[in-house]
Write a protein that holds these residues in place. Structure first.
Motif, mmCIF file in Angstrom:
data_model
loop_
_atom_site.group_PDB
_atom_site.id
_atom_site.type_symbol
_atom_site.label_atom_id
_atom_site.label_comp_id
_atom_site.label_asym_id
_atom_site.label_seq_id
_atom_site.Cartn_x
_atom_site.Cartn_y
_atom_site.Cartn_z
ATOM 1 N N ASN A 396 42.401 47.353 52.749
ATOM 2 C CA ASN A 396 43.550 46.519 52.379
ATOM 3 C C ASN A 396 44.855 47.087 52.924
ATOM 4 O OD1 ASN A 396 41.533 46.479 49.750
ATOM 5 N ND2 ASN A 396 42.369 44.460 50.247
ATOM 6 N N CYS A 415 42.261 34.029 49.225
ATOM 7 C CA CYS A 415 41.420 34.980 48.489
ATOM 8 C C CYS A 415 41.786 35.020 47.006
ATOM 9 C CB CYS A 415 41.559 36.371 49.101
ATOM 10 S SG CYS A 415 40.827 36.506 50.739
ATOM 11 N N HIS A 419 39.074 35.127 44.091
ATOM 12 C CA HIS A 419 38.975 36.359 43.298
ATOM 13 C C HIS A 419 39.797 36.291 42.017
ATOM 14 C CE1 HIS A 419 36.447 38.240 46.124
ATOM 15 N NE2 HIS A 419 37.356 38.620 47.014
ATOM 16 N N TRP A 423 46.550 40.237 45.084
ATOM 17 C CA TRP A 423 46.203 41.541 45.661
ATOM 18 C C TRP A 423 46.614 41.573 47.127
ATOM 19 C CZ3 TRP A 423 45.365 45.680 43.029
ATOM 20 C CH2 TRP A 423 44.700 46.787 43.559
ATOM 21 N N TYR A 425 45.070 41.237 49.681
ATOM 22 C CA TYR A 425 43.765 40.799 50.191
ATOM 23 C C TYR A 425 43.733 40.861 51.700
ATOM 24 C CZ TYR A 425 42.690 38.991 45.509
ATOM 25 O OH TYR A 425 42.462 38.864 44.161
ATOM 26 N N CYS A 428 37.910 39.163 52.067
ATOM 27 C CA CYS A 428 39.076 39.355 51.199
ATOM 28 C C CYS A 428 39.247 40.832 50.815
ATOM 29 C CB CYS A 428 38.903 38.519 49.953
ATOM 30 S SG CYS A 428 39.053 36.737 50.279
ATOM 31 N N THR A 431 38.159 45.513 47.169
ATOM 32 C CA THR A 431 38.682 45.758 45.822
ATOM 33 C C THR A 431 39.284 44.484 45.249
ATOM 34 O OG1 THR A 431 40.785 46.422 46.762
ATOM 35 C CG2 THR A 431 39.241 48.192 46.216
ATOM 36 N N ASN A 432 39.284 44.431 43.923
ATOM 37 C CA ASN A 432 39.884 43.275 43.238
ATOM 38 C C ASN A 432 40.324 43.738 41.846
ATOM 39 O OD1 ASN A 432 40.697 40.563 42.993
ATOM 40 N ND2 ASN A 432 38.818 40.062 41.856
ATOM 41 N N GLY A 435 41.387 41.216 39.125
ATOM 42 C CA GLY A 435 40.490 40.074 38.893
ATOM 43 C C GLY A 435 40.227 39.829 37.413
ATOM 44 N N ASP A 449 34.744 37.601 41.381
ATOM 45 C CA ASP A 449 36.108 37.597 40.859
ATOM 46 C C ASP A 449 36.316 38.645 39.767
ATOM 47 O OD1 ASP A 449 34.490 36.461 38.978
ATOM 48 O OD2 ASP A 449 35.544 34.533 38.885
#
Ligand SMILES: [Ca+2]
Length: 474
Positions: A396, A415, A419, A423, A425, A428, A431-432, A435, A449
């Motif tokens: 990212n 994204c 998700h 972020w 993104y 995408c 990491t999230n 979410g 997500d």
């Protein structure tokens, strides 16, 4: 022999009878004319007589007072006749008694019959009254049936009208559906896209060893899209920010000192207790509440982001992510603008702390961290990685921040839409951390997500707690 015996017997009887009558006459004659010679008449049987025989010489004289056999026979006959009459009368009396008894029985039976007739008469009256009542009830029922029939006819008429209206409406809906389809096709042609955007690729990183105590569940504990916040929650409205110039009184512990440049300055000022402190970054006239973590690695960490219980909705727009939201002593996002201002003050490093559902904590540290200005979409600038969580954020690095209403990612679609967060993104990415907070670890969703860090447990494992914090480089 037998004839001789009967002759003797008759003689004895006549002799006895003669004495009695002679003696009786002699008694009467002794008083009248003194002595009168008694005479006897014997009937001598033909048998040989062996004793003395007394014979009357004068013969019996007629006596008017003498009771003769004929008299006796007459009396006996009269008596017999009277006896028969008595018996006849007795029979008549008996017959009359029977008649009286029979009459009594007949009277009793007559009374019973009268009682029975009276009872039957009462029953008949009762039956007549009941039938009359039944007739009234029947009439009422007939009226009700008539009314219901009338109502049914009326409803049938209305139903028919509604059917006609439904047919008309169905025609309108069909026409509208055709129109919508045509408009959609026209819209796609206008936008130059022949088909809807596809889903982003799923994160393929699957760890070799999942946490052993993970609860495998598909339950969404608190979903961003449909969860209801309780009354009195400190959840801020989507456009409000708790980090303005005059922030509202904090809910937790807030030091009266400050404001400070960052939490490292708080630590340097002698504060060793983790909590909320007031910050004022260089080049900014805004006071900002922030959580200072002093219990980790000598303290001085300024917390940028925290997830721990799903109590705050992170599926928000650009303005929210810019200004920040949530609760400083709970789940919150410090705000892109504040993070940008913090990073401008010096050289900071980033620490990402992750905890899974077994309670195990891992970390990922990046040697440098800062954001570019809003005009650059708060682009992420990261240093090198070190730690035990695995590097899932470097992909990212250099990416602008994307929200639902501002798509800056490298994917054809948004994204943030897939998700459900905001972020830096890529397309995408791995990491999230903003979410959906799922309970239990492994989750199932159409798109990935959850709160995942792909290098640690993969994209289908939603972490329990996450913190991002910065501190000046030593
Ligand atoms: Ca995009």
């Amino acid at each position: 022999m037998q004839g001789a015996m009967w002759s003797l017997y008759a003689l004895l009887c006549l002799c006895l009878w003669g004495q009695c009558s002679c003696r009786g006459r002699r008694t009467k004659r002794a008083t009248a004319d003194d002595v009168q010679k008694c005479s006897y008449t014997f009937m001598v049987p033909q048998q040989k007589i062996k004793g003395p025989i007394c014979a009357s010489t004068t013969g019996p004289e007629p006596d008017k007072e003498r009771v003769t056999r004929i008299d006796i026979s007459d009396v006996r006959e009269v008596l017999s006749k009277q006896r028969r009459e008595i018996e006849t009368l007795q029979l008549v009396v008996d017959v009359d008694g029977n008649l009286v008894t029979e009459m009594k029985l007949l009277r009793k039976e007559s009374r019973n019959m009268n009682s029975r007739v009276t009872q039957l008469y009462m029953q008949l009256l009762h039956e007549i009254i009941r039938k009359r009542d039944n007739s009234l009830e029947l009439a009422q029922l007939e009226n009700r049936v008539l009314n219901v029939t009338s109502e049914m006819l009326r409803l049938a008429s209305r139903y028919k009208d509604l059917e006609m209206r439904f047919a008309t409406m169905a025609g309108v809906v069909n026409n509208q559906s055709l129109l919508i389809t045509a408009l959609e096709e026209q819209c796609l042609k206008t936008l130059g896209r022949g088909e809807l955007p596809a889903s982003p690729p799923l994160v393929q990183v699957v760890p070799e060893h999942l946490p052993v105590n993970s609860r495998f569940t598909n339950e969404i504990h608190r979903h961003h899209n449909n969860r209801a916040f309780p009354r009195g929650s400190r959840m801020e409205s989507p456009t409000a920010s708790p980090y303005g110039i005059n922030p509202p009184p904090p809910q937790g512990t807030l030091s009266s000192d400050g404001p400070f440049k960052d939490c490292f300055k708080v630590r340097q000022a002698g504060h060793s207790t983790s909590g909320m402190y007031l910050l004022k970054m260089e080049g900014s006239d805004r006071l900002v509440q922030a959580w200072c973590e002093h219990g980790l690695d000598n303290g001085g960490w300024t917390v940028l982001h925290r997830r721990r219980d799903g109590s705050v909705n992170f599926f928000r727009n650009w303005e929210n992510y810019k200004k920040g939201f949530g609760n400083i002593d709970g789940e919150h996002w410090l705000g892109l603008d504040n993070i940008y201002n913090l990073g401008k003050q010096g050289d900071y490093k980033l620490l990402v702390e992750l905890e899974d559902w077994t309670g195990k904590k891992v970390y990922a540290e990046y040697s440098s961290f800062r954001l570019e200005a809003e005009s650059e979409g708060y682009r992420l600038r990261l240093g090198t990685y070190q730690g035990n969580a695995g590097d899932s954020l470097t992909s990212n690095n250099g990416k602008q921040f994307t929200t639902l209403d501002r798509d800056k990612d490298a994917f054809s679609g948004n994204c943030a839409h897939f998700h459900k967060g905001g972020w830096w993104y890529n397309a995408c990415g791995q990491t999230n951390l903003n979410g959906v907070w799922y309970s239990g670890g492994i989750y199932r969703s159409k798109h990935q997500d959850g709160i995942f860090w792909a290098e640690y447990n993969g994209g289908s494992y939603s972490l329990k707690t996450v913190r991002m914090m910065i501190r000046p480089i030593d």
